[in-house]
Design a protein around this motif. Structure first.
Motif, PDB file in Angstrom:
ATOM      1  N   ASP A  73       0.833  -1.198   0.000  1.00 26.22           N
ATOM      2  CA  ASP A  73       0.000   0.000   0.000  1.00 26.22           C
ATOM      3  C   ASP A  73       0.865   1.244   0.000  1.00 26.22           C
ATOM      4  O   ASP A  73       1.993   1.238   0.495  1.00 26.22           O
ATOM      5  N   ASN A  74       0.287   2.303  -0.548  1.00 28.46           N
ATOM      6  CA  ASN A  74       0.973   3.589  -0.608  1.00 28.46           C
ATOM      7  C   ASN A  74       0.193   4.660   0.136  1.00 28.46           C
ATOM      8  O   ASN A  74       0.723   5.281   1.030  1.00 28.46           O
ATOM      9  N   ASP A  75      -1.079   4.881  -0.184  1.00 26.95           N
ATOM     10  CA  ASP A  75      -1.812   6.035   0.346  1.00 26.95           C
ATOM     11  C   ASP A  75      -3.175   5.724   0.953  1.00 26.95           C
ATOM     12  O   ASP A  75      -4.034   6.604   0.998  1.00 26.95           O
ATOM     13  N   SER A  76      -3.440   4.528   1.440  1.00 24.97           N
ATOM     14  CA  SER A  76      -4.770   4.201   1.976  1.00 24.97           C
ATOM     15  C   SER A  76      -4.997   4.700   3.395  1.00 24.97           C
ATOM     16  O   SER A  76      -6.119   4.669   3.893  1.00 24.97           O
ATOM     17  N   GLY A  77      -3.947   5.135   4.066  1.00 30.06           N
ATOM     18  CA  GLY A  77      -4.082   5.641   5.428  1.00 30.06           C
ATOM     19  C   GLY A  77      -4.386   7.121   5.446  1.00 30.06           C
ATOM     20  O   GLY A  77      -4.853   7.707   4.473  1.00 30.06           O
ATOM     21  N   SER A  78      -4.088   7.751   6.558  1.00 22.88           N
ATOM     22  CA  SER A  78      -4.307   9.186   6.718  1.00 22.88           C
ATOM     23  C   SER A  78      -3.369   9.968   5.795  1.00 22.88           C
ATOM     24  O   SER A  78      -2.178   9.681   5.726  1.00 22.88           O
ATOM     25  N   GLY A  79      -3.920  10.951   5.072  1.00 27.66           N
ATOM     26  CA  GLY A  79      -3.088  11.754   4.168  1.00 27.66           C
ATOM     27  C   GLY A  79      -2.447  10.894   3.103  1.00 27.66           C
ATOM     28  O   GLY A  79      -3.118  10.146   2.402  1.00 27.66           O
ATOM     29  N   ASP A  80      -1.113  10.960   3.019  1.00 33.36           N
ATOM     30  CA  ASP A  80      -0.389  10.142   2.038  1.00 33.36           C
ATOM     31  C   ASP A  80       0.294   8.942   2.693  1.00 33.36           C
ATOM     32  O   ASP A  80       1.240   8.384   2.154  1.00 33.36           O
ATOM     33  N   ASP A  81      -0.198   8.543   3.876  1.00 35.42           N
ATOM     34  CA  ASP A  81       0.418   7.434   4.615  1.00 35.42           C
ATOM     35  C   ASP A  81      -0.183   6.085   4.205  1.00 35.42           C
ATOM     36  O   ASP A  81      -1.361   5.998   3.868  1.00 35.42           O
ATOM     37  N   PRO A  82       0.625   5.022   4.274  1.00 32.78           N
ATOM     38  CA  PRO A  82       0.124   3.698   3.903  1.00 32.78           C
ATOM     39  C   PRO A  82      -0.614   3.011   5.048  1.00 32.78           C
ATOM     40  O   PRO A  82      -0.333   3.248   6.226  1.00 32.78           O
TER      41      PRO A  82
END
Length: 160
Positions: A73-82
């Motif tokens: 994963d690359n960007d599924s978390g908060s902001g641009d976090d994985p």
């Protein structure tokens, strides 16, 4: 001068993250990749997050005991976090691999790991479990302490 990373980028890493815990890390130089060992139990679902508050654009791999990628994963978390959600296919060690996506920026981050309690039927009056007279319904005890409730309509005066 060569900079040594805090955690190695292979299955022999000294980095560890526990379920329900977090570990701080740092991308110390351009191209640095940190691996963290984590122990999972087959059939349980887990969530892994890597969070930064700087110019890093993190990406993350979950790897099996041989180091082969099983999820990315690359960007599924908060902001641009994985953020990775994964149901373990075996009981044993896995590895969380964290890096700057473009291998260009340095900075600090935190890796978090937690077990997700996924329940097929809730143990209260809001359950989605429905049972009809004369039928059967399969349920699963999803975690320690899980209770599954089922709704059923009964008619006064009848014996069931």
């Amino acid at each position: 001068m060569k900079i040594s990373p805090l955690y190695s980028s292979n299955i022999y890493t000294s980095g560890k993250v526990s379920i329900g815990g977090q570990t701080n890390g740092s991308i110390d130089f351009k191209g640095d990749i940190d691996w963290f060992k984590v122990s999972l139990i087959k059939g349980y679902t887990y969530q892994f997050d890597a969070e930064e508050y700087n110019y890093l654009d993190l990406d993350m791999f979950l790897r099996n005991s041989a180091g082969t990628s099983v999820k990315y994963d690359n960007d599924s978390g908060s902001g641009d976090d994985p953020k990775i959600t994964y149901t373990a296919t075996y009981t044993g060690d896995y590895f969380v691999d964290v890096a700057d996506k473009d291998h260009y920026t340095t900075g600090a981050y935190t890796v978090k790991a937690k077990q997700l309690l996924i329940d097929d039927y809730s143990g209260n009056i809001n359950t989605s479990g429905m049972l009809s007279i004369g039928s059967t319904k399969a349920g699963k005890i999803d975690f320690k302490g899980d209770i599954d409730w089922f709704k059923v309509s009964l008619v006064k005066g009848y014996t069931y």
